[in-house]
Scaffold this motif. Structure first.
Motif, PDB file in Angstrom:
ATOM      1  N   ARG A 202      53.497  66.405  50.271  1.00 25.06           N
ATOM      2  CA  ARG A 202      54.197  66.764  51.511  1.00 25.06           C
ATOM      3  C   ARG A 202      54.692  68.204  51.457  1.00 25.06           C
ATOM      4  O   ARG A 202      54.529  68.960  52.408  1.00 25.06           O
ATOM      5  CB  ARG A 202      55.358  65.801  51.712  1.00 25.06           C
TER       6      ARG A 202
ATOM      7  N   ILE B 145      53.817  71.374  53.961  1.00 20.27           N
ATOM      8  CA  ILE B 145      54.839  72.121  54.702  1.00 20.27           C
ATOM      9  C   ILE B 145      54.797  73.598  54.308  1.00 20.27           C
ATOM     10  O   ILE B 145      54.868  74.494  55.164  1.00 20.27           O
ATOM     11  CB  ILE B 145      56.226  71.491  54.475  1.00 20.27           C
TER      12      ILE B 145
ATOM     13  N   ASN C 215      63.697  80.027  57.202  1.00 20.63           N
ATOM     14  CA  ASN C 215      64.675  78.956  57.020  1.00 20.63           C
ATOM     15  C   ASN C 215      64.353  78.105  55.792  1.00 20.63           C
ATOM     16  O   ASN C 215      65.234  77.714  55.037  1.00 20.63           O
ATOM     17  CB  ASN C 215      64.719  78.072  58.264  1.00 20.63           C
ATOM     18  N   TRP C 216      63.055  77.846  55.582  1.00 16.98           N
ATOM     19  CA  TRP C 216      62.629  77.040  54.426  1.00 16.98           C
ATOM     20  C   TRP C 216      63.042  77.752  53.135  1.00 16.98           C
ATOM     21  O   TRP C 216      63.562  77.131  52.205  1.00 16.98           O
ATOM     22  CB  TRP C 216      61.115  76.839  54.487  1.00 16.98           C
TER      23      TRP C 216
ATOM     24  N   THR D 246      66.939  77.730  52.599  1.00 17.21           N
ATOM     25  CA  THR D 246      67.544  76.442  52.231  1.00 17.21           C
ATOM     26  C   THR D 246      66.920  75.849  50.964  1.00 17.21           C
ATOM     27  O   THR D 246      67.187  74.692  50.640  1.00 17.21           O
ATOM     28  CB  THR D 246      67.421  75.424  53.397  1.00 17.21           C
TER      29      THR D 246
ATOM     30  N   TRP E 206      67.702  76.428  48.014  1.00 11.82           N
ATOM     31  CA  TRP E 206      68.753  76.106  47.042  1.00 11.82           C
ATOM     32  C   TRP E 206      69.269  74.677  47.227  1.00 11.82           C
ATOM     33  O   TRP E 206      69.665  74.026  46.252  1.00 11.82           O
ATOM     34  CB  TRP E 206      69.910  77.114  47.142  1.00 11.82           C
ATOM     35  N   VAL E 207      69.247  74.172  48.466  1.00 11.83           N
ATOM     36  CA  VAL E 207      69.731  72.801  48.698  1.00 11.83           C
ATOM     37  C   VAL E 207      68.753  71.814  48.042  1.00 11.83           C
ATOM     38  O   VAL E 207      69.171  70.893  47.323  1.00 11.83           O
ATOM     39  CB  VAL E 207      69.830  72.486  50.209  1.00 11.83           C
ATOM     40  N   ARG E 208      67.475  72.028  48.285  1.00  9.72           N
ATOM     41  CA  ARG E 208      66.476  71.113  47.703  1.00  9.72           C
ATOM     42  C   ARG E 208      66.547  71.160  46.168  1.00  9.72           C
ATOM     43  O   ARG E 208      66.500  70.123  45.505  1.00  9.72           O
ATOM     44  CB  ARG E 208      65.066  71.483  48.195  1.00  9.72           C
ATOM     45  N   ASP E 209      66.702  72.373  45.634  1.00  5.84           N
ATOM     46  CA  ASP E 209      66.784  72.523  44.175  1.00  5.84           C
ATOM     47  C   ASP E 209      68.029  71.815  43.622  1.00  5.84           C
ATOM     48  O   ASP E 209      67.960  71.133  42.591  1.00  5.84           O
ATOM     49  CB  ASP E 209      66.853  74.014  43.793  1.00  5.84           C
ATOM     50  N   ALA E 210      69.158  71.986  44.318  1.00  8.23           N
ATOM     51  CA  ALA E 210      70.406  71.376  43.839  1.00  8.23           C
ATOM     52  C   ALA E 210      70.293  69.851  43.879  1.00  8.23           C
ATOM     53  O   ALA E 210      70.725  69.158  42.942  1.00  8.23           O
ATOM     54  CB  ALA E 210      71.588  71.847  44.688  1.00  8.23           C
ATOM     55  N   LEU E 211      69.695  69.311  44.940  1.00  8.80           N
ATOM     56  CA  LEU E 211      69.587  67.849  45.031  1.00  8.80           C
ATOM     57  C   LEU E 211      68.640  67.313  43.953  1.00  8.80           C
ATOM     58  O   LEU E 211      68.892  66.259  43.363  1.00  8.80           O
ATOM     59  CB  LEU E 211      69.113  67.421  46.423  1.00  8.80           C
TER      60      LEU E 211
ATOM     61  N   ALA F 258      68.172  68.692  41.053  1.00  9.69           N
ATOM     62  CA  ALA F 258      68.912  68.789  39.789  1.00  9.69           C
ATOM     63  C   ALA F 258      69.929  67.646  39.686  1.00  9.69           C
ATOM     64  O   ALA F 258      70.089  67.041  38.617  1.00  9.69           O
ATOM     65  CB  ALA F 258      69.614  70.139  39.689  1.00  9.69           C
ATOM     66  N   ALA F 259      70.587  67.332  40.792  1.00 12.20           N
ATOM     67  CA  ALA F 259      71.581  66.245  40.779  1.00 12.20           C
ATOM     68  C   ALA F 259      70.908  64.916  40.448  1.00 12.20           C
ATOM     69  O   ALA F 259      71.467  64.098  39.703  1.00 12.20           O
ATOM     70  CB  ALA F 259      72.280  66.167  42.140  1.00 12.20           C
ATOM     71  N   THR F 260      69.712  64.710  40.988  1.00  6.76           N
ATOM     72  CA  THR F 260      68.985  63.459  40.716  1.00  6.76           C
ATOM     73  C   THR F 260      68.626  63.379  39.231  1.00  6.76           C
ATOM     74  O   THR F 260      68.802  62.332  38.586  1.00  6.76           O
ATOM     75  CB  THR F 260      67.705  63.390  41.581  1.00  6.76           C
TER      76      THR F 260
ATOM     77  N   ASN G 249      70.166  64.877  36.770  1.00 13.83           N
ATOM     78  CA  ASN G 249      71.410  64.670  36.011  1.00 13.83           C
ATOM     79  C   ASN G 249      71.849  63.210  36.066  1.00 13.83           C
ATOM     80  O   ASN G 249      72.288  62.631  35.070  1.00 13.83           O
ATOM     81  CB  ASN G 249      72.545  65.538  36.571  1.00 13.83           C
TER      82      ASN G 249
END
Lengths: 308, 268
Positions: free
Chosen positions: A94, A98, A287-288, A291, A293-298, A300-302, A304
């Protein structure tokens, strides 16, 4: 998992009403063609949503704003479903689809390469363009031999039916409204009539594999002619003038005949060279990137959370 | 249709304008979220906030109708007032052009909304109480959405991402004070039971909620933010926030009016 000995064997399966499922060992030619078609559809739903976003903040009423938000949400939702169907085919992920779209490498429907100049253009998109897209999608849904696509199309066609009724309401409001509103829509019609007609594409290739494999159920010219027969009298009935000096009613054939269609604008959009292609793609790409950094942070959170 | 007191109208207009502006600002994110699922979620939130604004404006406009026989279409009231007549707060009006600002504002605003709807749930006006109950059911999901993003970004260990949202908090939290600038004659609205809690009291609870969230997520906000959150009362700078329009508001309002002002008498 089903498998076929050769393309003739596969064709017999299709001709007998067979539906292909993702875990089948489908011929690679079929996989590639269907993937290409679904990816194009997904890209078009997403870019269609972006085409409409320009005027939603300026909607002349709060309920109208809600309605157009919901409509665009549907379009983006369709893109979401279609990208999942396409990704499951194992050709591209996907994100790859995109990112290729936003880097200008992929195609999407011609109509979404044009800019909505006034609110009436928004209405023209909601009515003329959506009706053309709806006719195409319904014709695909009618047979559609790839199971996941057919199931997603069932929902898309149902939602597009609602959009169309809303588009017609919006058209009636402008048609029966003030002189300014009527004239706004006439101007919009001049911008959107030909792109909407061109959306169906030139006459189908007699060997179009999508017709042979019953992904498409109708030839392009059949759908285009039916669209013209429906929309010419409808728009004229509302007092609008179709922007075609050579448009005539053939009494013998009992049908409306347009002037010869110039396919150059369609070709330009297919190489992302339409009037608004550059801006549309650049806005989405910027815009992609902004943003990411948001995808990267999420992500990384997953990671962790799973490691904990 | 019921005639409302001046205090009740003032209270409703302030809240309705907040909901309108936040919904309108969220709208600008359609198709521009960081991924498709987020586009769908944020778009739903924008629709909900606009729905709340419509419900509140309806009460206002109905009241005008009963008192003066003047039927004011909601959209005229919502969109065509002079800028100086709006009573939205700075936080709702802020552009928030970067996604981190849109997220932090969404969290701060929806934390406040929880308290604001609760203060209307037992309103002496039954129509308003019903709107409050319905809206709060939607707000549960909004808060879960904001909480999910804030906590996941905070737990990412990604220093630059955490710095982005922390910086947004530093800039936007002080604007949040304006949420608690009490509408005209708030004491009268409380006395008549239209609303059951004062803005000052809610401000104190809001600050506690925000402080707890920041602590839970272990976000490294500066000392001045910690001191601000420890102060029970809204700071003096919040007073009058609703009477002055924020920078860029005139341009934003002009944009919202772009179509309806072409022919205000027409039906669109």
């Amino acid at each position: 998992m089903r498998a076929w000995t050769d393309l003739d064997d596969f064709q017999t399966f299709i001709d007998e009403g067979g539906i292909v499922e993702p875990n089948d060992d489908m011929p690679d030619e079929f996989r590639q063609e269907v993937f290409r078609f679904v990816e194009f559809h997904a890209n078009s739903e997403l870019m269609g949503g972006l085409t409409e976003r320009d005027w939603i903040p300026k909607a002349p009423g709060l309920r109208l704003k809600q309605i157009f938000l919901a409509k665009t949400q549907d379009e983006i939702g369709h893109a979401h479903l279609l990208y999942m169907v396409a990704a499951d085919m194992g050709v591209k992920s996907r994100n790859q689809m995109i990112e290729e779209l936003f880097s200008g490498k992929s195609r999407f429907h011609n109509v979404f390469h044009y800019q909505a100049v006034t609110w009436a253009d928004q209405v023209a998109i909601a009515f003329l363009v959506d009706a053309a897209a709806f006719a195409s999608q319904r014709a695909v849904f009618a047979e559609c031999t790839y199971g996941p696509y057919k199931r997603v199309l069932k929902r898309i066609v149902a939602e597009e039916g609602f959009h169309l009724r809303h588009g017609e309401d919006m058209l009636m409001t402008l048609a029966e409204g003030s002189k300014l509103q009527h004239s706004m829509f006439q101007d919009a019609l001049e911008r959107w009539w030909w792109p909407a007609v061109q959306l169906f594409g030139p006459d189908s290739d007699p060997n179009d594999p999508l017709l042979k494999w019953k992904i498409k159920s109708e030839r392009n010219e059949t759908l285009r002619t039916a669209y013209i027969q429906k929309f010419v009298p409808l728009l004229q009935g509302y007092g609008f003038e179709i922007p075609d000096d050579e448009l005539r009613y053939d009494d013998e054939a009992k049908k409306w005949v347009t002037s010869e269609i110039d396919w150059e604008p369609l070709k330009a959009t297919m190489s992302n060279g339409g009037p608004d292609s550059r801006r549309r793609i650049a806005d989405a790409a910027t815009n992609w990137a902004d943003t990411a950094w948001v995808r990267d942070a999420l992500d990384a959170a997953t990671i962790n959370r799973e490691a904990a | 249709m019921s005639e409302l007191s001046a205090a009740a109208l003032s209270y409703l207009i302030a809240f309705a304008d907040d909901e309108h502006m936040i919904g309108a600002r969220h709208t600008s994110w359609i198709g521009m979220g960081p991924f498709l699922e987020e586009d769908l979620a944020f778009c739903s939130i924008a629709q909900d906030e606009l729905g709340h604004a419509i419900a509140l404006y309806e009460l206002v406009v109905d009241s005008f109708g009963s008192s003066s026989e003047l039927v004011t279409p909601i959209d005229h009231f919502a969109l065509l007032r002079p800028a100086a007549d709006y009573r939205s707060c700075s936080l709702a009006e802020a552009a928030c052009d970067d996604w981190q600002d849109a997220l932090v504002r969404h969290w701060l605003y929806d934390r406040a909304e929880e308290l604001r709807w609760a203060a209307l749930a037992d309103s002496s006006n039954p129509a308003l109480a019903a709107i409050a109950l319905r809206s709060e059911r939607e707000e549960v999901f909004h808060r879960a959405h904001a909480e999910s993003f804030m906590s996941r970004i905070a737990s990412s260990g990604n220093a630059s991402s955490i710095a982005l949202i922390t910086d947004s908090i530093q800039r936007l939290l002080p604007l949040g004070d304006g949420l608690w600038d009490p509408p005209d004659a708030e004491a009268d609205a409380i006395a008549e039971g239209f609303v059951t809690e004062s803005s000052a009291s809610m401000a104190s609870k809001w600050k506690q909620d925000i402080a707890q969230d920041i602590q839970k997520w272990n976000l490294p906000v500066g000392l001045e933010i910690q001191i601000y959150l420890n102060e029970a009362a809204p700071s003096a700078s919040s007073f009058g926030d609703r009477l002055q329009r924020s920078e860029g508001f005139d341009q934003f309002l002009t944009s919202l009016q772009a179509v309806i002002s072409l022919d205000p008498e027409a039906e669109w």
